[in-house]
Scaffold this active site. Structure first.
Site, short mmCIF file in Angstrom:
data_model
loop_
_atom_site.label_atom_id
_atom_site.label_comp_id
_atom_site.label_asym_id
_atom_site.label_seq_id
_atom_site.Cartn_x
_atom_site.Cartn_y
_atom_site.Cartn_z
N ASP A 1 35.86 39.60 46.49
CA ASP A 1 35.91 39.48 45.03
C ASP A 1 34.76 38.56 44.59
OD1 ASP A 1 36.53 39.77 42.39
OD2 ASP A 1 38.65 39.22 42.57
C1 NOJ Z 1 36.82 39.58 39.44
C2 NOJ Z 1 38.11 40.34 39.45
O1 NOJ Z 1 39.10 39.59 40.11
C3 NOJ Z 1 38.00 41.71 40.11
O2 NOJ Z 1 39.20 42.39 39.89
C4 NOJ Z 1 36.84 42.47 39.56
O3 NOJ Z 1 36.77 43.74 40.17
C5 NOJ Z 1 35.57 41.68 39.82
N1 NOJ Z 1 35.66 40.40 39.12
C6 NOJ Z 1 34.32 42.42 39.37
O4 NOJ Z 1 34.22 42.46 38.00
#
Ligand code: NOJ
Length: 759
Positions: free
Chosen positions: A285
């Site tokens: 993430d």
């Molecule tokens: C953080 C989020 O937790 C995740 O769900 C998302 O896909 C990513 N950012 C990318 O935007």
């Protein structure tokens, strides 16, 4: 690097349907990637492991941007959240023409519940209990995304959550492992279909793992959980998505057993890859390798080595792999083999998408103009949205409303197209969407009229509302009293009042935890004022989570939970409130009676001192509360219809089964009302005695059944030993002989039951 397009095309046609998403790597792919990797330098390999956000090129110039420069230098394996096929084409061209080996990019986006045609938020979608609808929504999302240049969505999010304080419940399928698993599968099928088709894209299952169980419901907070609970309750949807062939998995921000998921070798390698056989790509993430420093585990270089060694392949936005893996290789903290495995998995994704055949497969501006927000997609979104609404209360059959007369539409969501799509609607185009006010006016046509007053902002406090308005504020600058006075004047002229209240889109979603789940006081005051008119009041509750509605349930005659209903939500709401569609949604997450009950879920253990069901009052030395019932306001699986369904005659074709046997449990469901309707028939199982304590009930089967007035149907659940299995103390998946109860009914509370034996 371009494969022979013609040959690939012929092979694809001959295979009639091309390569399915779940297919394992072919010898041809292996040979192609081995050859390519044999020619890559270490720098080129590390570039593939690097994933960076689109940042300023989302709205600006793709080529002359820092991302453009990084692409040209071969320092990116992919980028994400860039809107527009032209920009993506330009970037892809840079990757292909300006780098030595011309490796195309992965282009990701958070297409969580639709691209420009926005479906209800995933929590809403899960309340349809309609797998065809869920799959179709993902298919359309993939088709529109693909037309806009995207080849990878960061969805489905399959994190189970039992804590509505956590704003990200909006992005998941609620609290149940079985329903969540079915939905995970349907979404993977919808996105990936046949990956070599230009309409399909890579899915990314997230957030692995346990992200939905943060302490105190606070986003990004610590998770701590027994392995028993992980395996029996939280892992199922991730595994289901992997079994369905999901190509990629995203690690979560939280710790698992004290180690951040991104660097947790047990989680990523032992469980995901070895136990579940996942052979796809794992991405972190956003920034989660760098976040291992504030976690207090490691600085960037060590964190990068730990993450790679754990089995993580691609670094989203930490710049850890690209900046430290060389030094980590030199000092022996990572091996060339581990780097190569990660590179290979990323290249395999690109290969499976067909990007080596045609890097511009997803960058077609004509297609973008033609295939997005089409009448067909909009019709599907409208149909599906109407299935997600949950009728919580309908005293005196206030609903459906007659399609005539003067309808007052009030509340912060009454005239608010901006907030209809809901959280994570990266590609939404709210200027094209209708508000509730417009949807109702269109449905009424010349037979009635709409009167409008806002009546209340989302919050009385401006600072609080500013905090939840990142996409633009819809705040009215007038005072609460002025807004209320106007709403009273408008309501006085109406025959019926529709109050569109609840949460703005960004009151749920990422980084949107709440400690108070009740309607903000100024919105409650609006409801009170509307009820004081003595006219029928319908409450449309917009929310990205289960909210606490005890006061509303006691005072408002009709409540329809509409979540964040998406781009076509306004028409779908009109369809349901005027009775063109009979509501059939059922809650996929328990609605608590107060926030103190949270975490609350239907499939709990019994404890050694359960509450006495015959005595709902406080009893000392039992597992209950001095100041509250254990019972939620509305249980999991709950939802009303404009007609009534009667359940009777739950019967078994045998009272015992062998380890390879089946028992058919059948229940008769009758539509006893006066309208056609669709009922979600639910079957639950309880294992009465087992080597580890088992839940009081677990959903194991459900079916949507449509019945005409007076019509009945027999619905059968074929119980096999698989439905009785659980992970024991050794984490073996077993069914233990003994007594079980099967239950059937309209929700997790009102159930008929029968006992049987596994021999
Ligand atoms: C953080 C989020 O937790 C995740 O769900 C998302 O896909 C990513 N950012 C990318 O935007």
């Amino acid at each position: 690097m371009k494969k022979n397009l013609l040959i690939a095309g012929l092979v694809c046609l001959a295979a009639a349907g091309c390569q399915k998403s779940a297919d394992t790597p072919t010898a041809e792919m292996d040979a192609f990637i081995s050859d390519l990797m044999g020619r890559m330098t270490l720098d080129e390999k590390l570039g593939q492991l690097n994933l960076v956000a689109g940042g300023d090129i989302t709205t600006g110039d793709a080529i002359n941007s820092p991302i453009g420069a990084a692409v040209a230098e071969g320092k990116l394996g992919g980028t994400f959240n860039i809107k527009g096929a032209q920009k993506i084409y330009e970037l892809q061209r840079l990757a292909v023409d300006s780098t030595r080996l011309g490796i195309p990019l992965l282009i990701g986006m958070d297409v969580i519940h639709g691209y420009e045609t926005v479906f209800p938020i995933p929590l809403g979608l899960s309340c349809s209990w309609d797998m065809e609808a869920v799959e179709r929504s993902a298919q359309i999302a993939a088709k529109e995304s693909a037309a806009a240049g995207i080849n990878w969505t960061f969805s489905p999010m399959v994190d189970i959550s039992r804590d509505p304080r956590w704003g990200r419940m909006s992005e998941g399928a609620g609290e149940d492992p079985h329903l969540g698993s079915e939905i995970a599968r349907a979404m993977v099928r919808g996105y990936q279909g046949y990956l070599s088709s230009p309409d399909n894209i890579l899915a990314c299952v997230k957030h692995f793992a346990l992200y939905g169980a943060p302490d105190a419901g606070r986003d990004y907070n610590t998770v701590d959980m027994s392995r028993n609970r992980m395996y029996n309750e939280y892992f199922a949807p991730y595994k289901a998505a992997v079994d369905e062939g999901a190509a990629t998995v995203m690690t979560s921000f939280n710790t698992v057993d004290g180690i951040p998921a991104t660097a947790n070798k047990w989680l990523v390698t032992d469980v995901l890859r070895d136990q579940w056989g996942f052979d796809g790509m794992v991405v972190t993430d956003y920034g989660s390798i760098a976040e291992m420093a504030p976690h207090g585990v490691a600085g960037l270089a060590d964190a990068s080595a730990m993450a790679l060694n754990a089995g993580t392949d691609m670094d989203m936005c930490s710049f850890g792999f690209i900046s430290t893996l060389k030094e980590n290789l030199d000092n022996g903290k990572v091996s060339q083999k581990t780097i190569d495995e990660a590179v290979r998995r990323i290249l395999e994704c690109k290969y499976k998408l067909g990007l080596f055949d045609n890097p511009y497969k997803y960058s077609d501006t004509l297609r973008e103009a033609r295939e997005i927000y089409t009448p067909e997609h909009r019709a599907e979104a409208r149909r599906i949205a109407a299935e997600t609404f949950v009728l919580l209360k309908n005293e005196g059959n206030v609903l459906p409303l007659a399609k005539k007369g003067r309808v007052a539409v009030v509340g912060p969501m009454a005239d608010n197209a901006l907030n209809m799509p809901g959280t994570w609607s990266v590609a939404a185009a709210p200027a094209k969407y209708k508000s509730v006010r417009q949807g109702i006016a269109d449905a009424l046509g010349a037979d009635g009229s709409v009167l409008y007053a806002k009546g209340a902002n989302f919050y009385s406090d401006k600072a609080m509302e500013d905090g939840i308005s990142p996409n633009g504020s819809t705040r009215d600058p007038r005072s609460d009293a002025e807004l209320l006075a106007e709403a009273r004047r408008v309501a006085a002229q109406a025959d019926v009042i529709v109050a569109a209240v609840g949460e703005a889109a960004e009151m749920s979603g990422e980084s949107a935890s709440r400690t108070d789940l009740t309607l903000p006081a100024n919105q409650r005051a609006l409801l009170e004022a509307m009820l004081a008119t003595g006219k029928p009041v319908v409450m449309l509750n917009f929310s990205g989570r289960p909210t606490v509605m005890v006061w509303e349930a006691a005072n408002v005659p009709a409540i329809l939970n509409v979540w964040s209903p998406g781009s076509e939500g306004a028409d779908a709401i009109a369809d349901v409130i005027f009775g063109d569609v009979n509501p059939s949604g059922k809650l996929s997450a328990t609605m608590p009676a107060n926030v103190g009950q949270v975490p609350i879920y239907y499939n709990h253990l019994n404890t050694g001192r359960p509450e006495d069901p015959a005595n709902p009052n406080f009893q000392r030395y039992r597992s209950n509360y001095i100041d509250s019932t254990n019972e939620p306001l509305y249980p999991f699986g709950y939802g009303l219809s404009y007609t009534d369904f009667d359940y009777s005659n739950l019967r078994l074709d045998s009272e015992s089964m062998n380890a390879d046997g089946t028992i058919n449990a059948t229940v008769t469901v009758k539509n006893t009302g006066s309208r056609p309707g669709t009922e979600v028939v639910q079957f639950y199982i309880r294992d009465l005695f087992a080597s580890v304590a088992r839940p009081v009930k677990e959903l194991k089967h459900f079916e949507r059944v449509s019945l005409e007035p007076g019509q009945s149907a027999d619905v059968t659940f074929a119980i096999t030993p698989d439905a009785l299995k659980f992970y024991n103390a050794d984490l073996d998946f077993v069914a233990e002989p003994g007594d079980f109860v099967v239950m059937a009914g309209p929700d997790s509370r009102r159930l008929l039951e029968k006992q049987f034996k596994l021999l």
